[in-house]
Each structure stands twice: as structure tokens, then as C-alpha cells.
Design a protein around this motif. Structure first.
Motif, PDB file in Angstrom:
ATOM      1  N   LEU A  97       0.870  -1.179   0.000  1.00  0.00           N
ATOM      2  CA  LEU A  97       0.000   0.000   0.000  1.00  0.00           C
ATOM      3  C   LEU A  97       0.898   1.215   0.000  1.00  0.00           C
ATOM      4  CD1 LEU A  97      -2.672  -1.092   2.619  1.00  0.00           C
ATOM      5  CD2 LEU A  97      -3.074  -0.695   0.185  1.00  0.00           C
ATOM      6  N   LEU A  98       0.556   2.169  -0.850  1.00  0.00           N
ATOM      7  CA  LEU A  98       1.371   3.366  -0.981  1.00  0.00           C
ATOM      8  C   LEU A  98       0.617   4.542  -0.372  1.00  0.00           C
ATOM      9  CD1 LEU A  98       2.182   2.597  -4.694  1.00  0.00           C
ATOM     10  CD2 LEU A  98       3.751   2.304  -2.778  1.00  0.00           C
ATOM     11  N   SER A  99       1.251   5.282   0.491  1.00  0.00           N
ATOM     12  CA  SER A  99       0.593   6.417   1.138  1.00  0.00           C
ATOM     13  C   SER A  99       1.368   7.688   0.869  1.00  0.00           C
ATOM     14  CB  SER A  99       0.526   6.209   2.657  1.00  0.00           C
ATOM     15  OG  SER A  99      -0.283   5.115   2.981  1.00  0.00           O
ATOM     16  N   LEU A 100       0.632   8.729   0.532  1.00  0.00           N
ATOM     17  CA  LEU A 100       1.249  10.022   0.261  1.00  0.00           C
ATOM     18  C   LEU A 100       0.723  11.066   1.234  1.00  0.00           C
ATOM     19  CD1 LEU A 100       0.996  10.178  -3.630  1.00  0.00           C
ATOM     20  CD2 LEU A 100       3.058   9.778  -2.286  1.00  0.00           C
ATOM     21  N   SER A 101       1.595  11.922   1.691  1.00  0.00           N
ATOM     22  CA  SER A 101       1.160  12.978   2.605  1.00  0.00           C
ATOM     23  C   SER A 101       0.630  14.165   1.817  1.00  0.00           C
ATOM     24  CB  SER A 101       2.329  13.431   3.478  1.00  0.00           C
ATOM     25  OG  SER A 101       3.325  14.036   2.677  1.00  0.00           O
ATOM     26  N   CYS A 102      -0.272  14.888   2.434  1.00  0.00           N
ATOM     27  CA  CYS A 102      -0.839  16.102   1.851  1.00  0.00           C
ATOM     28  C   CYS A 102      -0.695  17.250   2.836  1.00  0.00           C
ATOM     29  CB  CYS A 102      -2.329  15.905   1.534  1.00  0.00           C
ATOM     30  SG  CYS A 102      -2.642  14.674   0.279  1.00  0.00           S
ATOM     31  N   GLU A 103      -0.902  18.462   2.329  1.00  0.00           N
ATOM     32  CA  GLU A 103      -0.727  19.655   3.154  1.00  0.00           C
ATOM     33  C   GLU A 103      -1.930  19.968   4.027  1.00  0.00           C
ATOM     34  OE1 GLU A 103       2.019  21.988   3.194  1.00  0.00           O
ATOM     35  OE2 GLU A 103       3.019  20.283   2.283  1.00  0.00           O
ATOM     36  N   SER A 104      -3.089  19.367   3.697  1.00  0.00           N
ATOM     37  CA  SER A 104      -4.298  19.724   4.448  1.00  0.00           C
ATOM     38  C   SER A 104      -5.347  18.644   4.257  1.00  0.00           C
ATOM     39  CB  SER A 104      -4.861  21.061   3.949  1.00  0.00           C
ATOM     40  OG  SER A 104      -5.282  20.918   2.605  1.00  0.00           O
ATOM     41  N   ARG A 105      -6.390  18.693   5.140  1.00  0.00           N
ATOM     42  CA  ARG A 105      -7.512  17.764   4.970  1.00  0.00           C
ATOM     43  C   ARG A 105      -8.183  18.004   3.612  1.00  0.00           C
ATOM     44  NH1 ARG A 105      -8.146  18.779  10.633  1.00  0.00           N
ATOM     45  NH2 ARG A 105      -8.355  16.854  11.836  1.00  0.00           N
ATOM     46  N   GLU A 106      -8.255  19.274   3.240  1.00  0.00           N
ATOM     47  CA  GLU A 106      -8.933  19.604   1.989  1.00  0.00           C
ATOM     48  C   GLU A 106      -8.221  18.971   0.800  1.00  0.00           C
ATOM     49  OE1 GLU A 106     -10.229  21.978   5.129  1.00  0.00           O
ATOM     50  OE2 GLU A 106      -8.153  21.878   4.394  1.00  0.00           O
ATOM     51  N   GLU A 107      -6.882  18.978   0.863  1.00  0.00           N
ATOM     52  CA  GLU A 107      -6.122  18.389  -0.238  1.00  0.00           C
ATOM     53  C   GLU A 107      -6.357  16.876  -0.291  1.00  0.00           C
ATOM     54  OE1 GLU A 107      -1.918  19.271  -0.223  1.00  0.00           O
ATOM     55  OE2 GLU A 107      -1.524  17.898  -1.878  1.00  0.00           O
ATOM     56  N   VAL A 108      -6.441  16.258   0.878  1.00  0.00           N
ATOM     57  CA  VAL A 108      -6.723  14.816   0.940  1.00  0.00           C
ATOM     58  C   VAL A 108      -8.053  14.521   0.243  1.00  0.00           C
ATOM     59  CG1 VAL A 108      -7.333  12.914   2.489  1.00  0.00           C
ATOM     60  CG2 VAL A 108      -5.406  14.402   3.054  1.00  0.00           C
ATOM     61  N   ASP A 109      -9.086  15.246   0.631  1.00  0.00           N
ATOM     62  CA  ASP A 109     -10.411  15.016   0.050  1.00  0.00           C
ATOM     63  C   ASP A 109     -10.414  15.312  -1.442  1.00  0.00           C
ATOM     64  OD1 ASP A 109     -12.355  16.186   2.936  1.00  0.00           O
ATOM     65  OD2 ASP A 109     -11.528  14.213   2.430  1.00  0.00           O
TER      66      ASP A 109
END
Lengths: 133, 140
Positions: free
Chosen positions: A74-86
Motif C-alpha cells: 500500500l502506498l501512502s502520500l502525505s498532503c498539506e491539508s484535509r482539503e487536499e486529501v479530500d
């Protein structure tokens, strides 16, 4: 020079998968792409290589797993914010992917996930910095 | 903050796998390590999460692939020079990993590889020093 990682994923249709990842906002690196491989710069140190099955078979003697049935990683990437995740998951679903699980809000961390057109699973998450948590 | 990637790999024996990756020179991050998972720090932006099968099953409804028989992803890390590439592979084999492919010298790039104790395949490569200098000059 900082360590670079190149993640290679086998895909059934290179054009469709290329369009999928471009829909997420990633830009194809033409210098390292051809009709068998599409290269994407996720960041300065993280790169994604989509390879046709024929190309992938040149890189490994093992059978190519079917990601719709079995999970190898499983590959996981970080984002800068919850909004970016969504936003990334919404874009993935709109582009033909599917939701992997419901979003999970742990307060200090927010995570979501999607499957791409081949079933490769990606997690996307935001993690509060020490100042934010 | 630059994007970080966490590569989550299912492993059969957490201690064996932790010892393996630490033999390659990587340390684990105790903040994200317990009896079900270990966070191996490759760099500031690249981490490998070794997860016991029971832990991994919590993240996917799919069967766990047998990495000794099937491959769904290839992971490739850069090194600064050929010596570092060869040293990494030698350490991997000495630590219980297994051979993957023979090294390949493409001229502009040198590529070698190994498999971890579970069969997960890792490639390691370096650019030809002159080509890397050319790239660095163009980017500066």
C-alpha cells in the motif's frame, strides 16, 4: 543529493492510467516517458512510473499480481491539508478510480484512500505538524 | 513541507524484517514502531512501513499477495555512486535477502537489485557521474 524513490506499477492501459494520474494533478515527465512507460514527478524525491505489463515483465521474472484481487503493498502520500486529501480522492473517483475506505479523522491525522484503474491502492493523509497538534 | 511517501509492505516476521532493513543502514522510527509495525526511515521524505500480516489485513479486504511469487510494485532507490549501489546489495544478501537480477550497466545509469526476506523487490541505481554532473549543472 536527497534519496529518490521510483515506484513502478504495472497498468493494463497506459493511456487511460496516464490520464487518470494527470487528473489527480500530477504532471507527466516526458523525458522519462515513452509508449511503454509514463513517468510522473509526485515530488522532488518521489516518482511514479506506470509501465505496460509487457514492460513490467522485463523488470521482473515473477508473475504480475492482479491488484483487484491481491494486495502486495500500500502506498501512502502525505498532503498539506484535509482539503487536499479530500480533493485528491474526489478527483480519483471522478477519473474512474474508486474509494478504498471511508475517511478517518484521528484529530492529529486525517486519512482517506482510493484505488486506481487497476486496483492499486493509495492512501492519502494529512498529519498535524507539532505546532498544529 | 515536501510530500512524503510511506510504502507499506506486509511481512511475515517483524523482527527478521527490521533486522534486515537496519542491516542496510536504515534506522527505525520508534514513534511509529510497535509489535505490529515498524517505520523504517529511508530519508526525510521516504519511509517504509513493515506491517505484520494481521496488521496489514486491517488496511485491505484483499488477500495478501505472496511476494515470492507475484509482483505488483517495483521500488527503486537512488544512490550517489556505483560503490554505494553494490554495497547496498552486498549488505542485503549478507542480511538474509536474496538475489534479484544481475547488475545492468546502461552507461548513463548502473542498476542492481535484491529481494528482502519476504520477496519484496528493491532496485538500487546511480546515474553515471558525468551525466549526474550535467543534470546538476542544468538544474543550478
Amino acid at each position: 543529493m536527497p534519496t529518490q524513490i521510483f515506484v513502478s506499477l504495472p497498468v493494463r492501459n497506459l493511456q487511460d492510467s496516464t490520464r487518470f494520474y494527470e487528473s489527480l494533478g500530477y504532471r507527466k515527465n516526458s523525458q522519462f516517458s515513452d509508449d511503454t512507460v509514463s513517468s510522473f514527478d509526485i515530488s522532488e524525491t518521489v516518482h511514479l512510473m506506470l509501465a505496460t505489463h509487457d514492460k513490467f515483465r522485463e523488470l521482473t521474472p515473477k508473475q504480475i499480481g492482479d491488484p483487484s484481487k491481491v494486495c502486495h503493498s500500500l502506498l501512502s502520500l502525505s498532503c498539506e491539508s484535509r482539503e487536499e486529501v479530500d480533493s485528491i480522492v474526489s478527483k480519483a473517483i471522478a477519473a474512474g478510480g474508486s474509494e478504498a475506505h471511508d475517511p478517518e479523522d484521528h484529530g492529529f491525522m486525517y486519512q482517506y484512500g482510493f484505488y486506481d484503474l487497476d486496483g492499486h491502492g493509495w492512501g492519502v493523509f494529512w498529519f498535524a505538524s507539532p505546532a498544529e497538534s | 513541507m515536501p510530500a512524503q511517501i510511506f510504502v507499506n509492505l506486509p511481512i511475515r516476521d517483524l523482527k527478521v524484517s527490521m533486522d534486515f532493513y537496519e542491516s542496510l543502514g536504515y534506522r527505525h522510527n520508534p514513534q511509529f514502531t510497535d509489535e505490529t509495525a515498524a517505520c523504517i526511515v529511508i530519508s526525510e521524505t521516504i519511509h517504509v512501513m513493515l506491517l505484520t500480516h494481521d496488521k496489514f489485513k486491517g488496511f485491505t479486504p484483499k488477500a495478501i499477495a505472496d511476494a515470492t511469487k507475484v509482483t505488483e510494485v517495483l521500488l527503486c532507490l537512488s544512490c550517489d555512486n556505483r560503490e554505494e549501489v553494490n554495497t547496498m546489495v552486498a549488505k542485503a544478501l549478507a542480511a538474509g535477502g536474496s538475489k534479484s537480477q544481475d547488475p545492468i550497466d546502461y552507461g548513463f545509469m548502473y542498476l542492481h537489485s535484491f529481494q528482502d526476506p519476504d520477496g519484496h523487490m528493491w532496485e538500487v541505481f546511480c546515474m553515471n557521474q558525468q551525466d549526474q554532473s550535467d543534470v546538476n549543472s542544468r538544474n543550478s
